[in-house]
Design a protein around this motif. Structure first.
Motif, mmCIF file in Angstrom:
data_model
loop_
_atom_site.group_PDB
_atom_site.id
_atom_site.type_symbol
_atom_site.label_atom_id
_atom_site.label_comp_id
_atom_site.label_asym_id
_atom_site.label_seq_id
_atom_site.Cartn_x
_atom_site.Cartn_y
_atom_site.Cartn_z
ATOM 1 N N GLU A 1 0.957 -1.030 0.169
ATOM 2 C CA GLU A 1 0.109 -0.184 -0.032
ATOM 3 C C GLU A 1 0.887 1.500 0.260
ATOM 4 O O GLU A 1 0.597 2.274 -0.381
ATOM 5 C CB GLU A 1 -0.582 0.151 1.169
ATOM 6 C CG GLU A 1 -0.597 -0.183 2.841
ATOM 7 C CD GLU A 1 -0.855 -0.004 3.725
ATOM 8 O OE1 GLU A 1 -0.704 0.510 4.911
ATOM 9 O OE2 GLU A 1 -2.666 -0.295 3.989
ATOM 10 N N GLY A 2 2.313 0.964 0.599
ATOM 11 C CA GLY A 2 2.970 1.993 0.314
ATOM 12 C C GLY A 2 2.754 3.258 0.740
ATOM 13 O O GLY A 2 2.183 3.524 2.797
ATOM 14 N N ILE A 3 3.015 5.208 0.595
ATOM 15 C CA ILE A 3 2.500 5.353 1.986
ATOM 16 C C ILE A 3 1.250 6.622 1.801
ATOM 17 O O ILE A 3 1.512 6.908 0.575
ATOM 18 C CB ILE A 3 4.399 6.894 1.764
ATOM 19 C CG1 ILE A 3 5.118 6.057 2.071
ATOM 20 C CG2 ILE A 3 3.643 7.727 2.536
ATOM 21 C CD1 ILE A 3 6.888 6.929 2.083
ATOM 22 N N SER B 1 11.194 8.152 -11.948
ATOM 23 C CA SER B 1 10.330 8.274 -12.621
ATOM 24 C C SER B 1 10.664 7.855 -13.905
ATOM 25 O O SER B 1 11.733 7.794 -14.331
ATOM 26 C CB SER B 1 9.618 10.498 -13.380
ATOM 27 O OG SER B 1 8.675 10.323 -13.367
ATOM 28 N N GLY B 2 8.891 7.233 -14.812
ATOM 29 C CA GLY B 2 9.182 6.716 -16.016
ATOM 30 C C GLY B 2 9.709 6.105 -16.524
ATOM 31 O O GLY B 2 10.314 5.087 -17.436
ATOM 32 N N GLN B 3 10.219 4.735 -14.898
ATOM 33 C CA GLN B 3 11.021 3.419 -15.402
ATOM 34 C C GLN B 3 9.688 2.287 -14.254
ATOM 35 O O GLN B 3 10.176 2.087 -13.597
ATOM 36 C CB GLN B 3 11.937 4.012 -13.950
ATOM 37 C CG GLN B 3 13.162 4.488 -14.375
ATOM 38 C CD GLN B 3 14.468 4.544 -13.365
ATOM 39 O OE1 GLN B 3 14.831 3.632 -13.600
ATOM 40 N NE2 GLN B 3 14.714 5.722 -13.099
ATOM 41 N N ASP B 4 8.490 2.868 -14.158
ATOM 42 C CA ASP B 4 7.905 2.115 -13.555
ATOM 43 C C ASP B 4 7.744 1.099 -12.290
ATOM 44 O O ASP B 4 8.519 0.669 -11.946
ATOM 45 C CB ASP B 4 7.024 0.686 -14.726
ATOM 46 C CG ASP B 4 6.466 -0.381 -14.343
ATOM 47 O OD1 ASP B 4 5.451 0.242 -13.441
ATOM 48 O OD2 ASP B 4 6.576 -1.758 -14.493
ATOM 49 N N PHE B 5 8.745 2.025 -11.696
ATOM 50 C CA PHE B 5 9.237 1.916 -10.414
ATOM 51 C C PHE B 5 8.325 2.217 -9.391
ATOM 52 O O PHE B 5 8.078 1.595 -8.035
ATOM 53 C CB PHE B 5 10.730 3.297 -10.340
ATOM 54 C CG PHE B 5 11.572 2.383 -9.074
ATOM 55 C CD1 PHE B 5 12.703 1.753 -8.943
ATOM 56 C CD2 PHE B 5 11.114 2.580 -7.851
ATOM 57 C CE1 PHE B 5 13.706 1.328 -9.120
ATOM 58 C CE2 PHE B 5 11.888 2.633 -6.832
ATOM 59 C CZ PHE B 5 13.125 1.323 -7.195
ATOM 60 N N GLU C 1 -3.405 8.993 -4.063
ATOM 61 C CA GLU C 1 -3.461 9.168 -2.433
ATOM 62 C C GLU C 1 -1.802 8.954 -2.062
ATOM 63 O O GLU C 1 -1.941 9.043 -0.760
ATOM 64 C CB GLU C 1 -4.962 8.976 -1.834
ATOM 65 C CG GLU C 1 -4.921 7.247 -2.103
ATOM 66 C CD GLU C 1 -5.959 6.308 -2.549
ATOM 67 O OE1 GLU C 1 -6.536 6.023 -2.741
ATOM 68 O OE2 GLU C 1 -5.402 7.352 -3.920
ATOM 69 N N ASN C 2 -1.560 7.243 -2.219
ATOM 70 C CA ASN C 2 -0.835 6.921 -1.737
ATOM 71 C C ASN C 2 0.532 7.307 -3.003
ATOM 72 O O ASN C 2 0.188 7.107 -3.598
ATOM 73 C CB ASN C 2 -0.934 5.668 -2.175
ATOM 74 C CG ASN C 2 -1.600 5.533 -0.176
ATOM 75 O OD1 ASN C 2 -1.986 5.662 -0.109
ATOM 76 N ND2 ASN C 2 -1.437 4.031 0.071
ATOM 77 N N PHE C 3 1.618 7.009 -2.336
ATOM 78 C CA PHE C 3 3.110 6.700 -3.520
ATOM 79 C C PHE C 3 4.016 5.022 -2.481
ATOM 80 O O PHE C 3 4.062 4.369 -1.906
ATOM 81 C CB PHE C 3 4.334 7.575 -2.340
ATOM 82 C CG PHE C 3 5.153 7.520 -3.256
ATOM 83 C CD1 PHE C 3 5.443 7.985 -4.385
ATOM 84 C CD2 PHE C 3 6.595 6.774 -3.237
ATOM 85 C CE1 PHE C 3 6.846 7.964 -5.368
ATOM 86 C CE2 PHE C 3 7.972 6.283 -3.587
ATOM 87 C CZ PHE C 3 7.928 7.380 -5.005
ATOM 88 N N ALA C 4 3.629 4.339 -3.868
ATOM 89 C CA ALA C 4 3.680 2.974 -3.289
ATOM 90 C C ALA C 4 5.162 2.136 -4.784
ATOM 91 O O ALA C 4 4.700 2.906 -6.139
ATOM 92 C CB ALA C 4 2.604 2.112 -3.450
ATOM 93 N N LEU C 5 5.514 1.390 -4.242
ATOM 94 C CA LEU C 5 6.428 0.680 -5.078
ATOM 95 C C LEU C 5 5.488 -0.422 -5.704
ATOM 96 O O LEU C 5 4.663 -0.645 -5.342
ATOM 97 C CB LEU C 5 6.966 0.444 -4.123
ATOM 98 C CG LEU C 5 8.473 1.069 -3.681
ATOM 99 C CD1 LEU C 5 9.626 0.492 -3.248
ATOM 100 C CD2 LEU C 5 8.889 2.277 -4.341
ATOM 101 N N THR C 6 6.063 -0.322 -6.911
ATOM 102 C CA THR C 6 5.336 -1.565 -8.182
ATOM 103 C C THR C 6 6.279 -2.791 -7.920
ATOM 104 O O THR C 6 7.178 -3.377 -6.785
ATOM 105 C CB THR C 6 6.158 -1.222 -9.475
ATOM 106 O OG1 THR C 6 6.972 -0.902 -10.226
ATOM 107 C CG2 THR C 6 4.572 0.111 -10.037
ATOM 108 N N LYS C 7 6.327 -4.014 -8.538
ATOM 109 C CA LYS C 7 6.055 -5.204 -8.377
ATOM 110 C C LYS C 7 7.859 -4.566 -8.690
ATOM 111 O O LYS C 7 9.047 -5.220 -7.997
ATOM 112 C CB LYS C 7 6.449 -5.864 -8.923
ATOM 113 C CG LYS C 7 6.349 -7.918 -8.818
ATOM 114 C CD LYS C 7 5.299 -9.400 -9.514
ATOM 115 C CE LYS C 7 5.113 -8.926 -10.699
ATOM 116 N NZ LYS C 7 4.916 -9.942 -11.730
ATOM 117 N N LYS C 8 8.120 -4.226 -9.378
ATOM 118 C CA LYS C 8 9.428 -4.018 -9.821
ATOM 119 C C LYS C 8 10.571 -2.973 -9.708
ATOM 120 O O LYS C 8 11.269 -3.585 -8.792
ATOM 121 C CB LYS C 8 9.927 -3.405 -11.240
ATOM 122 C CG LYS C 8 10.816 -2.623 -12.128
ATOM 123 C CD LYS C 8 11.159 -1.854 -13.460
ATOM 124 C CE LYS C 8 12.438 -1.394 -13.829
ATOM 125 N NZ LYS C 8 12.135 -0.652 -15.105
ATOM 126 N N GLY C 9 9.808 -2.325 -8.590
ATOM 127 C CA GLY C 9 10.499 -1.377 -7.789
ATOM 128 C C GLY C 9 10.705 -1.742 -6.411
ATOM 129 O O GLY C 9 11.463 -1.692 -5.430
#
Length: 372
Positions: free
Chosen positions: A316-318, A343-347, A352-360
């Motif tokens: 869920e991230g921040i 940014s722009g790296q699918d990271f 409403e949240n800042f969350a990492l992707t699976k790649k991130g």
């Protein structure tokens, strides 16, 4: 009155696994009686000097189920003198260390979740890592845990010596058959002090290629989601409503008191770690002193950075609004340089949240280094 978690460390094991650098010791049964007496004294020390309510209990180790269940009863009896409002009571066990009598005793004590250290169901890999059980023994004990109605969680590991994709897929098939409520699937970490650390330095470990490990774990994340075990933290997966309440305290920078050898707690903005030596622990307790080896008071900036790192371990991230309420800062503005770099790296994703992707998440350390 603050509601906090409670971690209790039981440092005894039948056998020390080759990857383990925890405060855990084999063949020290003669120390168990004295250790439990000191542990109870430590709990009383805190109770006499702190006004807290405990809402989660986690007994870890070591192997808490290795010691006689009467000791677990004594610990719970001592804890019951705090104000308790228990939402989750977790007990770590290893296969080959539980039976019907122990599980019945735990159930009557109020234990709600059993975390079983399976690591893998592959007998050859189990032998490679120094475990004292087989896959069949783990299966037998899992059925026992289910029979007594506990929430079932078990640990699995990736990148173990001799483990390949075929072996991992067999473990995945067992998960699909067993339908646990929760699993933790960790990648092997070569902790200094473990037998594997020194074997690796000598080139004697047969481990996966890093890229293969990342790809396999990505596959596991997708496959587990198909059976309702959704990733909610980097290495943790659960059915809806079965996420670990206690562990979420760590990731939310919530308070938790910790008792026992090598235990680490966080209370009133202070992180502390107990001594890891039996003699020091005994001496300090018997002299009426807290058995703390190291303590650090966290500044607001320290807490902010810890919060970011822990929350970004969760899917869920921040929550950006909560972050600003908590620290009085706009996350995206303060850390715009770091955010722009990735940014722009699918990271990551931002709403409403800042969350990492699976790649991130697979590359999260790169982001954390920039934040720190």
């Amino acid at each position: 009155m603050d509601k906090v978690g409670c971690y209790i460390h039981i440092p005894f094991c039948e056998k020390k696994c080759y990857y383990c650098d925890f405060t855990a010791f084999a063949h020290l049964e003669k120390r168990i009686d004295g250790y439990i007496e000191n542990l109870l004294r430590e709990i009383r020390m805190y109770r006499n000097n702190m006004d807290i309510a405990i809402d989660t209990i986690y007994l870890g180790g070591g192997t808490p189920s290795y010691i006689d269940e009467k000791y677990i009863g004594q610990i719970v009896d001592e804890l019951s003198k705090f104000s308790l409002d228990i939402r989750e009571f977790n007990l770590e066990c290893n296969p080959n260390s539980i039976d019907k009598n122990k599980l019945s005793f735990y159930k009557n004590l109020g234990v709600s979740r059993i975390s079983l250290g399976v690591q893998t169901f592959d007998d050859e890999v189990l032998m490679n890592i120094g475990r004292n059980h087989t896959g069949d023994i783990a299966l037998r004990d899992i059925e026992l845990i289910k029979e007594f109605g506990f929430d079932l969680s078990f640990d699995l590991m990736l990148n173990l010596p001799g483990q390949d994709f075929s072996s991992v897929k067999k473990d995945l098939e067992m998960v699909k058959q067993l339908k646990p409520d929760h699993i933790s699937w960790y990648s092997l970490i070569l902790d200094k002090g473990s037998r594997f650390y020194y074997m690796d330095k000598k080139g004697k470990l047969d481990l996966m290629d890093v890229d293969d490990e990342v790809d396999i774990f990505s596959y596991l994340v997708d496959e587990l989601a198909k059976i309702g075990l959704n990733r909610y933290e980097i290495s943790n997966f659960a059915r809806a409503g079965k996420e670990s309440i206690h562990n979420k305290k760590y990731w939310d920078i919530g308070g938790y008191v910790a008792f026992g050898l090598g235990a680490a707690g966080f209370i009133s903005n202070k992180r502390y770690t107990n001594v890891r030596n039996f003699v020091k622990y005994d001496s300090l307790i018997k002299n009426g002193k807290y058995p703390i080896e190291e303590e650090n008071f966290l500044s607001l900036e320290d807490r902010e950075k810890e919060y970011i790192i822990f929350k970004l371990r969760e899917v869920e991230g921040i929550n950006l609004r909560k972050f600003e309420e908590k620290f009085g800062k706009d996350f995206l503005f303060k850390y715009k340089d770091v955010v722009n770099k990735f940014s722009g790296q699918d990271f990551f994703t931002v709403d409403e949240n800042f969350a990492l992707t699976k790649k991130g998440m697979s590359l999260s350390n790169e982001f954390f280094v920039e934040i720190i």
